[in-house]
Motif scaffolding. Structure first.
Motif, short mmCIF file in Angstrom:
data_model
loop_
_atom_site.label_atom_id
_atom_site.label_comp_id
_atom_site.label_asym_id
_atom_site.label_seq_id
_atom_site.Cartn_x
_atom_site.Cartn_y
_atom_site.Cartn_z
N THR A 57 0.82 -1.21 0.00
CA THR A 57 0.00 0.00 0.00
C THR A 57 0.86 1.27 0.00
N THR A 58 2.16 1.11 0.00
CA THR A 58 3.06 2.26 -0.03
C THR A 58 3.63 2.45 -1.43
N ASN A 175 2.73 14.52 -0.94
CA ASN A 175 2.18 15.15 0.24
C ASN A 175 2.96 16.44 0.46
N ASN A 186 0.17 6.15 1.41
CA ASN A 186 -0.97 5.26 1.14
C ASN A 186 -2.07 6.06 0.46
N PRO A 187 -1.87 6.40 -0.82
CA PRO A 187 -2.82 7.28 -1.51
C PRO A 187 -4.16 6.61 -1.76
N GLN A 188 -5.21 7.37 -1.53
CA GLN A 188 -6.55 6.90 -1.86
C GLN A 188 -6.92 7.42 -3.25
N ASN A 189 -7.63 6.60 -4.02
CA ASN A 189 -8.03 6.99 -5.37
C ASN A 189 -6.83 7.46 -6.19
N TRP A 190 -5.78 6.67 -6.16
CA TRP A 190 -4.55 7.00 -6.88
C TRP A 190 -4.76 6.84 -8.38
N ASP A 191 -4.85 7.97 -9.10
CA ASP A 191 -5.11 7.94 -10.54
C ASP A 191 -3.91 7.49 -11.35
N LYS A 193 -1.97 4.83 -10.96
CA LYS A 193 -1.73 3.39 -11.10
C LYS A 193 -1.93 2.97 -12.55
#
Length: 291
Positions: A57-58, A175, A186-191, A193
């Motif tokens: 997740t990192t 960040n 731990n980015p959420q909704n990482w565009d 990828k």
């Protein structure tokens, strides 16, 4: 551009990677300004690729597939959306690690704004016979009959606005509330990828450390965008003695040369300045060229 002046006033100098447009040349003439290009720095267009081969997740180098290498033809297939999966056999034939991608969706991104990066990638496709066929077919499908490389990407359905910063932050989000800024752990909704895109080299290094691919040159070697590879590319460049504009010439024998280079220029007035300002500007130019 740099050297900005109040609205409506001519600038004292500018920085660009592309020749001035005919409209800009006309504006300079209206302001009684002649000008000259001064090439001062070359940089590689890095092909940044975020293909994940880890469930972590990192955002860390160990999470990315690689090292990766691509031919001009493979990149042409990717950037024209003919290939949309990282584990496509077209890519895995010389990138076996891509068979282990966690999310196989591949998204090629470019920028909406005119940029020398787009022109350099298009020129790279045009320099390779197989890639040229793929690229020109794509242009034809988009009702474009002029195959000359341009700084505007032919379609914008997947393009990003906001320039290099937006694309870099899409690939690896930062960040910026910490000092120094660091990748979001731990980015959420990482565009980003699964994304691949072209960026100037100064955007892919620290703090993002975006992984880049080795690109095949005209001699058949896969080359990373390093200082040594750019110096090799410069060894085959030519400069127009009338305009000082630089042309990078692919070498079929030099395996060290990076194949997607860009030159930066100072655009400086050769008339229309008073003696004091002209002397000061000459000092700035000598300083820049001496760095």
């Amino acid at each position: 551009a740099a050297g900005a002046a109040p609205t409506g006033q001519p600038v004292d100098y500018a920085i660009t990677e592309l020749p001035l447009t005919s409209a800009e040349v006309a504006t300079a003439a209206q302001n009684n300004r002649s000008f000259a290009y001064v090439p001062y720095a070359a940089f590689p267009v890095d092909i940044a690729a975020v293909a994940l081969c880890s469930n972590a997740t990192t955002i860390a180098p160990s999470d990315f597939c690689g090292p990766l290498q691509f031919t001009a033809q493979q990149l042409a297939e990717v950037f024209t959306s003919a290939v949309v999966r990282w584990n496509d056999p077209i890519l895995t034939q010389n990138n076996p690690s891509l068979t282990g991608t966690i999310d196989t969706n591949l998204f090629a991104r470019n920028e909406v704004q005119p940029t020398a990066v787009s022109q350099a990638i298009e020129a790279y496709f045009e320099s390779d016979h197989a890639a040229q066929q793929t690229w020109q077919s794509y242009l034809t499908q988009n009702n474009i009959s002029n195959f000359t490389p341009t700084d505007v990407w032919p379609q914008n359905t997947t393009a990003l606005s906001g320039g290099d910063a937006t694309l870099a932050n899409t690939l690896v989000p930062l960040n910026e509330t910490v000092t120094p800024p660091a990748p979001i752990s731990n980015p959420q909704n990482w565009d980003g990828k699964g994304t691949i895109g072209g960026l100037p080299s100064d955007w892919v290094g620290p703090p993002r450390d975006i992984p880049t691919v080795a690109v095949q040159n005209a001699a058949g070697a896969f080359v990373m965008p390093t200082v040594a590879a750019m110096n090799a590319a410069l060894a085959h460049a030519t400069m127009d003695p009338k305009t000082n504009l630089v042309t990078f010439n692919p070498s079929t024998t030099d395996q060290a040369a990076y194949p997607i280079p860009v030159m930066s220029y100072l655009v400086v007035p050769t008339s229309g300045l008073d003696a004091t300002k002209a002397k000061a500007l000459a000092g700035v130019i000598r300083f820049i060229l001496g760095m």
